[in-house]
Design a protein around this motif. Structure first.
Motif, PDB file in Angstrom:
ATOM      1  N   ARG A 198      -9.557  11.363  -1.537  1.00 50.28           N
ATOM      2  CA  ARG A 198     -10.702  12.248  -2.197  1.00 50.28           C
ATOM      3  C   ARG A 198      -9.970  13.498  -2.569  1.00 50.28           C
ATOM      4  O   ARG A 198     -10.390  14.271  -3.481  1.00 50.28           O
ATOM      5  N   PHE A 199      -9.197  14.213  -1.657  1.00 55.24           N
ATOM      6  CA  PHE A 199      -9.055  15.496  -1.755  1.00 55.24           C
ATOM      7  C   PHE A 199      -7.462  15.763  -1.726  1.00 55.24           C
ATOM      8  O   PHE A 199      -7.098  16.979  -1.995  1.00 55.24           O
ATOM      9  N   ALA A 200      -6.444  14.740  -2.067  1.00 56.33           N
ATOM     10  CA  ALA A 200      -5.026  15.041  -2.116  1.00 56.33           C
ATOM     11  C   ALA A 200      -4.735  14.104  -3.072  1.00 56.33           C
ATOM     12  O   ALA A 200      -3.471  13.720  -2.940  1.00 56.33           O
ATOM     13  N   ALA A 201      -5.569  14.005  -4.287  1.00 57.59           N
ATOM     14  CA  ALA A 201      -5.040  13.099  -5.275  1.00 57.59           C
ATOM     15  C   ALA A 201      -5.029  14.010  -6.518  1.00 57.59           C
ATOM     16  O   ALA A 201      -5.653  15.075  -6.820  1.00 57.59           O
ATOM     17  N   ILE A 202      -3.974  13.554  -7.408  1.00 60.89           N
ATOM     18  CA  ILE A 202      -3.620  14.399  -8.577  1.00 60.89           C
ATOM     19  C   ILE A 202      -3.880  13.633  -9.632  1.00 60.89           C
ATOM     20  O   ILE A 202      -3.583  12.643 -10.013  1.00 60.89           O
ATOM     21  N   PRO A 203      -4.966  14.189 -10.767  1.00 67.71           N
ATOM     22  CA  PRO A 203      -5.200  13.392 -12.058  1.00 67.71           C
ATOM     23  C   PRO A 203      -4.013  13.312 -12.891  1.00 67.71           C
ATOM     24  O   PRO A 203      -3.275  14.070 -12.877  1.00 67.71           O
ATOM     25  N   THR A 204      -4.019  12.016 -13.612  1.00 69.19           N
ATOM     26  CA  THR A 204      -2.889  11.709 -14.364  1.00 69.19           C
ATOM     27  C   THR A 204      -3.150  12.010 -15.803  1.00 69.19           C
ATOM     28  O   THR A 204      -2.346  11.832 -16.553  1.00 69.19           O
ATOM     29  N   GLY A 205      -4.624  12.033 -16.382  1.00 69.64           N
ATOM     30  CA  GLY A 205      -5.079  12.010 -17.642  1.00 69.64           C
ATOM     31  C   GLY A 205      -5.300  10.641 -18.149  1.00 69.64           C
ATOM     32  O   GLY A 205      -6.024  10.483 -19.347  1.00 69.64           O
ATOM     33  N   ILE A 206      -5.235   9.711 -17.417  1.00 67.77           N
ATOM     34  CA  ILE A 206      -5.390   8.181 -17.480  1.00 67.77           C
ATOM     35  C   ILE A 206      -6.839   8.115 -16.844  1.00 67.77           C
ATOM     36  O   ILE A 206      -6.812   8.442 -15.641  1.00 67.77           O
ATOM     37  N   PRO A 207      -7.931   7.487 -17.233  1.00 72.77           N
ATOM     38  CA  PRO A 207      -9.175   7.382 -16.745  1.00 72.77           C
ATOM     39  C   PRO A 207      -9.153   6.661 -15.537  1.00 72.77           C
ATOM     40  O   PRO A 207      -8.475   5.733 -15.279  1.00 72.77           O
ATOM     41  N   ASN A 208      -9.867   7.289 -14.484  1.00 75.07           N
ATOM     42  CA  ASN A 208     -10.162   6.509 -12.964  1.00 75.07           C
ATOM     43  C   ASN A 208      -8.474   6.455 -12.332  1.00 75.07           C
ATOM     44  O   ASN A 208      -8.305   5.263 -11.668  1.00 75.07           O
ATOM     45  N   THR A 209      -7.450   7.284 -12.695  1.00 78.11           N
ATOM     46  CA  THR A 209      -6.078   6.897 -12.433  1.00 78.11           C
ATOM     47  C   THR A 209      -5.491   7.936 -11.913  1.00 78.11           C
ATOM     48  O   THR A 209      -5.332   9.098 -12.700  1.00 78.11           O
ATOM     49  N   GLU A 210      -5.206   8.158 -10.686  1.00 79.53           N
ATOM     50  CA  GLU A 210      -4.546   9.535 -10.059  1.00 79.53           C
ATOM     51  C   GLU A 210      -3.506   9.085  -9.349  1.00 79.53           C
ATOM     52  O   GLU A 210      -3.111   7.938  -8.821  1.00 79.53           O
ATOM     53  N   ILE A 211      -2.710  10.059  -9.220  1.00 81.96           N
ATOM     54  CA  ILE A 211      -1.424  10.203  -8.114  1.00 81.96           C
ATOM     55  C   ILE A 211      -2.058  10.131  -6.880  1.00 81.96           C
ATOM     56  O   ILE A 211      -2.642  11.189  -6.554  1.00 81.96           O
ATOM     57  N   GLN A 212      -1.796   9.136  -6.041  1.00 81.85           N
ATOM     58  CA  GLN A 212      -2.576   9.025  -4.602  1.00 81.85           C
ATOM     59  C   GLN A 212      -1.424   9.337  -3.520  1.00 81.85           C
ATOM     60  O   GLN A 212      -0.696   8.732  -3.344  1.00 81.85           O
ATOM     61  N   THR A 213      -1.526  10.438  -2.654  1.00 84.71           N
ATOM     62  CA  THR A 213      -0.807  10.592  -1.586  1.00 84.71           C
ATOM     63  C   THR A 213      -1.375   9.819  -0.418  1.00 84.71           C
ATOM     64  O   THR A 213      -0.517   9.402   0.548  1.00 84.71           O
ATOM     65  N   ALA A 214      -2.435   9.131  -0.721  1.00 89.11           N
ATOM     66  CA  ALA A 214      -2.941   8.033   0.605  1.00 89.11           C
ATOM     67  C   ALA A 214      -1.920   6.888   0.709  1.00 89.11           C
ATOM     68  O   ALA A 214      -1.872   6.532   1.700  1.00 89.11           O
ATOM     69  N   TYR A 215      -1.263   6.516  -0.299  1.00 92.82           N
ATOM     70  CA  TYR A 215      -0.394   5.473   0.007  1.00 92.82           C
ATOM     71  C   TYR A 215       0.886   5.668   0.670  1.00 92.82           C
ATOM     72  O   TYR A 215       1.300   4.809   1.350  1.00 92.82           O
ATOM     73  N   ALA A 216       1.458   6.899   0.566  1.00 86.48           N
ATOM     74  CA  ALA A 216       2.263   7.243   1.505  1.00 86.48           C
ATOM     75  C   ALA A 216       2.108   7.292   2.860  1.00 86.48           C
ATOM     76  O   ALA A 216       2.774   6.849   3.996  1.00 86.48           O
ATOM     77  N   PHE A 217       0.633   7.691   3.235  1.00 86.29           N
ATOM     78  CA  PHE A 217       0.426   7.502   4.672  1.00 86.29           C
ATOM     79  C   PHE A 217      -0.061   5.938   5.138  1.00 86.29           C
ATOM     80  O   PHE A 217       0.084   5.637   6.153  1.00 86.29           O
TER      81      PHE A 217
END
Length: 186
Positions: free
Chosen positions: A27-46
């Motif tokens: 929710r709070f550490a994701a970076i928008p990519t410009g592609i709808p509903n698709t973000e760079i997600q730090t959650a997957y590293a965790f």
């Protein structure tokens, strides 16, 4: 059937904490990519860290529960194609658990390469095949849209897990006492 536990209390607690952290990062550490509903997600590293530390069952559970609750909080309903993909990422990376065994402080270059091979395979399968295919089957989404989303999610997760996930595992390994160390057993 013996008295062997399917899940230890430690693993159950790790699943609960892991899912909670996945939600927060999602929710709070994701970076928008410009592609709808698709973000760079730090959650997957965790998720990768937890899957390596606690195994494939924990990886599946953290990915599934964390992503489901994140979707419910963020969008009001779960998007199961991507939830299943998150669970698959946790499963596949978790399969490297015993091979990597970083609990004794050993996470050398060979293990870093093995970890990254697993995470690349996990992300390619999850975001290149499972998420977009299920988007089409479950939600009747247009193929060109969902495969673009899958490509962006897959590449960004490979990079994020490769950089942040590897750094988390290297850092964790440094906190562990190495086998044969004078500190061992003190």
């Amino acid at each position: 059937m013996g008295n062997k536990k399917v899940l230890s209390i430690k693993t159950i607690v790790a699943i609960g904490i892991g899912a909670a952290v996945f939600i927060i990062l999602g929710r709070f550490a994701a970076i928008p990519t410009g592609i709808p509903n698709t973000e760079i997600q730090t959650a997957y590293a965790f998720l990768a860290l937890m899957a390596v530390l606690y195994g494939p069952v924990a990886g599946v559970a953290i990915g599934f529960i964390g992503h489901t609750l994140k979707d419910l909080i963020a969008y009001g309903s779960p998007w199961f194609s991507w939830i299943i993909a998150s669970a698959v990422v946790g499963l596949i990376i978790g399969l490297a658990w015993k091979k990597l065994d970083i609990s004794e402080g050993d996470f050398d270059i060979k293990k870093i390469i093995i970890f990254n091979l697993y995470q690349v395979i996990a992300n390619v399968i999850a975001w290149g095949v499972i998420a977009p295919s299920l988007d089409i089957l479950i939600y009747a989404e247009p193929a060109n849209k969902v495969y673009l989303q899958g490509l962006v999610a897959g590449v960004s997760n490979i990079v994020t897990v490769g950089i942040i996930g590897t750094a988390l595992l290297v850092t964790y390994a440094k906190t562990r006492t190495k086998k044969g160390s004078l500190k061992q057993g003190q």
